[in-house]
Design a protein around this motif. Structure first.
Motif, PDB file in Angstrom:
ATOM      1  N   MET A   1      52.538   4.821 -38.729  1.00 18.43           N
ATOM      2  CA  MET A   1      52.581   4.589 -37.287  1.00 18.43           C
ATOM      3  C   MET A   1      51.161   4.248 -36.773  1.00 18.43           C
ATOM      4  O   MET A   1      50.594   4.040 -37.165  1.00 18.43           O
ATOM      5  CB  MET A   1      52.916   5.835 -36.418  1.00 18.43           C
ATOM      6  CG  MET A   1      53.980   6.401 -37.163  1.00 18.43           C
ATOM      7  SD  MET A   1      55.579   6.374 -36.150  1.00 18.43           S
ATOM      8  CE  MET A   1      57.217   6.694 -37.070  1.00 18.43           C
ATOM      9  N   PHE A   2      51.377   3.752 -35.581  1.00 20.49           N
ATOM     10  CA  PHE A   2      49.865   3.294 -35.331  1.00 20.49           C
ATOM     11  C   PHE A   2      49.774   4.393 -33.704  1.00 20.49           C
ATOM     12  O   PHE A   2      50.989   3.961 -33.093  1.00 20.49           O
ATOM     13  CB  PHE A   2      49.904   1.439 -34.756  1.00 20.49           C
ATOM     14  CG  PHE A   2      49.313   0.903 -36.056  1.00 20.49           C
ATOM     15  CD1 PHE A   2      48.586   0.067 -36.479  1.00 20.49           C
ATOM     16  CD2 PHE A   2      50.850   0.145 -37.131  1.00 20.49           C
ATOM     17  CE1 PHE A   2      49.182  -0.281 -38.238  1.00 20.49           C
ATOM     18  CE2 PHE A   2      50.873   0.205 -37.896  1.00 20.49           C
ATOM     19  CZ  PHE A   2      49.867  -0.300 -38.765  1.00 20.49           C
ATOM     20  N   PHE A   3      48.531   4.588 -33.752  1.00 18.00           N
ATOM     21  CA  PHE A   3      47.807   5.707 -32.318  1.00 18.00           C
ATOM     22  C   PHE A   3      47.295   5.097 -31.146  1.00 18.00           C
ATOM     23  O   PHE A   3      45.941   4.903 -31.859  1.00 18.00           O
ATOM     24  CB  PHE A   3      47.636   6.572 -33.466  1.00 18.00           C
ATOM     25  CG  PHE A   3      47.910   7.304 -33.686  1.00 18.00           C
ATOM     26  CD1 PHE A   3      49.428   8.390 -33.558  1.00 18.00           C
ATOM     27  CD2 PHE A   3      48.366   7.016 -35.441  1.00 18.00           C
ATOM     28  CE1 PHE A   3      49.990   9.215 -34.415  1.00 18.00           C
ATOM     29  CE2 PHE A   3      49.228   7.796 -36.000  1.00 18.00           C
ATOM     30  CZ  PHE A   3      50.228   8.885 -35.257  1.00 18.00           C
ATOM     31  N   ASN A   4      47.578   3.765 -30.908  1.00 17.77           N
ATOM     32  CA  ASN A   4      46.734   2.905 -30.036  1.00 17.77           C
ATOM     33  C   ASN A   4      46.438   4.367 -28.158  1.00 17.77           C
ATOM     34  O   ASN A   4      47.354   4.765 -28.779  1.00 17.77           O
ATOM     35  CB  ASN A   4      47.653   1.985 -29.116  1.00 17.77           C
ATOM     36  CG  ASN A   4      47.936   1.137 -30.185  1.00 17.77           C
ATOM     37  OD1 ASN A   4      47.134   0.424 -30.967  1.00 17.77           O
ATOM     38  ND2 ASN A   4      49.235   0.429 -30.584  1.00 17.77           N
ATOM     39  N   MET A   5      45.324   4.157 -27.566  1.00 13.99           N
ATOM     40  CA  MET A   5      44.970   4.758 -27.219  1.00 13.99           C
ATOM     41  C   MET A   5      44.842   3.734 -25.103  1.00 13.99           C
ATOM     42  O   MET A   5      43.796   3.278 -25.629  1.00 13.99           O
ATOM     43  CB  MET A   5      43.702   5.914 -27.659  1.00 13.99           C
ATOM     44  CG  MET A   5      43.690   6.694 -28.671  1.00 13.99           C
ATOM     45  SD  MET A   5      42.427   7.749 -28.798  1.00 13.99           S
ATOM     46  CE  MET A   5      41.231   6.694 -29.457  1.00 13.99           C
ATOM     47  N   ARG A   6      44.782   5.025 -24.840  1.00 14.40           N
ATOM     48  CA  ARG A   6      44.290   4.249 -23.490  1.00 14.40           C
ATOM     49  C   ARG A   6      43.672   5.345 -22.731  1.00 14.40           C
ATOM     50  O   ARG A   6      43.448   6.484 -22.508  1.00 14.40           O
ATOM     51  CB  ARG A   6      45.832   4.655 -22.850  1.00 14.40           C
ATOM     52  CG  ARG A   6      46.866   2.826 -22.301  1.00 14.40           C
ATOM     53  CD  ARG A   6      46.785   2.596 -22.078  1.00 14.40           C
ATOM     54  NE  ARG A   6      47.741   1.373 -22.107  1.00 14.40           N
ATOM     55  CZ  ARG A   6      47.874  -0.149 -21.921  1.00 14.40           C
ATOM     56  NH1 ARG A   6      46.427  -0.900 -21.589  1.00 14.40           N
ATOM     57  NH2 ARG A   6      48.260  -0.881 -21.874  1.00 14.40           N
ATOM     58  N   ILE A   7      42.564   4.889 -22.548  1.00  8.93           N
ATOM     59  CA  ILE A   7      41.187   5.359 -22.116  1.00  8.93           C
ATOM     60  C   ILE A   7      40.790   4.621 -21.139  1.00  8.93           C
ATOM     61  O   ILE A   7      40.721   3.212 -20.809  1.00  8.93           O
ATOM     62  CB  ILE A   7      40.376   5.739 -23.432  1.00  8.93           C
ATOM     63  CG1 ILE A   7      40.784   6.012 -24.132  1.00  8.93           C
ATOM     64  CG2 ILE A   7      39.201   5.757 -22.476  1.00  8.93           C
ATOM     65  CD1 ILE A   7      40.208   6.134 -25.650  1.00  8.93           C
ATOM     66  N   ASP A   8      40.372   5.008 -19.901  1.00  6.64           N
ATOM     67  CA  ASP A   8      40.154   5.272 -18.873  1.00  6.64           C
ATOM     68  C   ASP A   8      41.109   3.243 -18.093  1.00  6.64           C
ATOM     69  O   ASP A   8      40.455   2.388 -17.920  1.00  6.64           O
ATOM     70  CB  ASP A   8      39.005   4.756 -18.663  1.00  6.64           C
ATOM     71  CG  ASP A   8      38.130   5.669 -18.735  1.00  6.64           C
ATOM     72  OD1 ASP A   8      38.479   6.670 -18.131  1.00  6.64           O
ATOM     73  OD2 ASP A   8      36.900   6.344 -19.102  1.00  6.64           O
ATOM     74  N   GLY A   9      42.460   3.594 -18.677  1.00 12.02           N
ATOM     75  CA  GLY A   9      42.488   2.164 -18.381  1.00 12.02           C
ATOM     76  C   GLY A   9      43.271   0.922 -19.555  1.00 12.02           C
ATOM     77  O   GLY A   9      43.845  -0.328 -19.019  1.00 12.02           O
ATOM     78  N   PHE A  10      42.127   1.220 -20.433  1.00 15.16           N
ATOM     79  CA  PHE A  10      41.720   0.388 -21.297  1.00 15.16           C
ATOM     80  C   PHE A  10      42.526   0.712 -23.302  1.00 15.16           C
ATOM     81  O   PHE A  10      42.824   1.733 -22.711  1.00 15.16           O
ATOM     82  CB  PHE A  10      40.354  -0.272 -21.527  1.00 15.16           C
ATOM     83  CG  PHE A  10      39.819  -0.485 -20.186  1.00 15.16           C
ATOM     84  CD1 PHE A  10      39.600  -2.122 -20.031  1.00 15.16           C
ATOM     85  CD2 PHE A  10      38.631   0.136 -19.774  1.00 15.16           C
ATOM     86  CE1 PHE A  10      39.230  -2.389 -18.423  1.00 15.16           C
ATOM     87  CE2 PHE A  10      38.398  -0.163 -18.286  1.00 15.16           C
ATOM     88  CZ  PHE A  10      38.112  -1.606 -18.254  1.00 15.16           C
ATOM     89  N   LEU A  11      43.430  -1.042 -23.696  1.00 10.54           N
ATOM     90  CA  LEU A  11      43.786  -0.388 -24.873  1.00 10.54           C
ATOM     91  C   LEU A  11      43.098   0.002 -25.879  1.00 10.54           C
ATOM     92  O   LEU A  11      41.912  -1.311 -26.065  1.00 10.54           O
ATOM     93  CB  LEU A  11      44.878  -1.158 -24.914  1.00 10.54           C
ATOM     94  CG  LEU A  11      45.708  -1.049 -25.833  1.00 10.54           C
ATOM     95  CD1 LEU A  11      46.976   0.658 -26.357  1.00 10.54           C
ATOM     96  CD2 LEU A  11      46.977  -2.244 -25.851  1.00 10.54           C
ATOM     97  N   VAL A  12      43.093   0.748 -26.717  1.00 15.68           N
ATOM     98  CA  VAL A  12      42.187   0.620 -27.868  1.00 15.68           C
ATOM     99  C   VAL A  12      43.045   0.644 -28.959  1.00 15.68           C
ATOM    100  O   VAL A  12      44.022   2.050 -28.880  1.00 15.68           O
ATOM    101  CB  VAL A  12      41.142   2.077 -27.784  1.00 15.68           C
ATOM    102  CG1 VAL A  12      40.354   2.308 -29.216  1.00 15.68           C
ATOM    103  CG2 VAL A  12      40.543   2.059 -26.299  1.00 15.68           C
TER     104      VAL A  12
END
Length: 88
Positions: free
Chosen positions: A1-12
């Motif tokens: 699985m991959f854990f992308n993060m939405r931080i302040d509207g940006f995708l990490v």
């Protein structure tokens, strides 16, 4: 699985991924990571982390679920309160 993060509207994007038995295990992994991140940011007086979320994806990048960092905290607080009550 991959854990992308939405931080302040940006995708990490998580390019490495983490082995998880199933989606439930991935959700628990995301919750544990979120707790750690929230703790770090609260210590530095940065509550903005509470607005962020994980997008859990499969290898091709299909979003399987999205979980806010704060999701699951209510249950953590309830457990902590029950524990404290047992101590008194």
């Amino acid at each position: 699985m991959f854990f992308n993060m939405r931080i302040d509207g940006f995708l990490v994007v998580d390019y490495d991924g983490t082995e998880c038995a199933d989606l439930d295990a991935a959700v628990e992994e995301a919750r544990a990571s979120a707790r750690d991140l929230i703790g770090e940011h609260i210590k530095s007086n940065d509550p903005s982390v509470l607005l962020n979320s994980f997008e859990i994806t499969d290898e091709p990048g299909v979003i399987l679920t999205t979980k806010k960092f704060t999701e699951g905290l209510r249950e953590e607080f309830k457990r902590a309160i029950r524990y404290c009550r047992r101590l008194h």
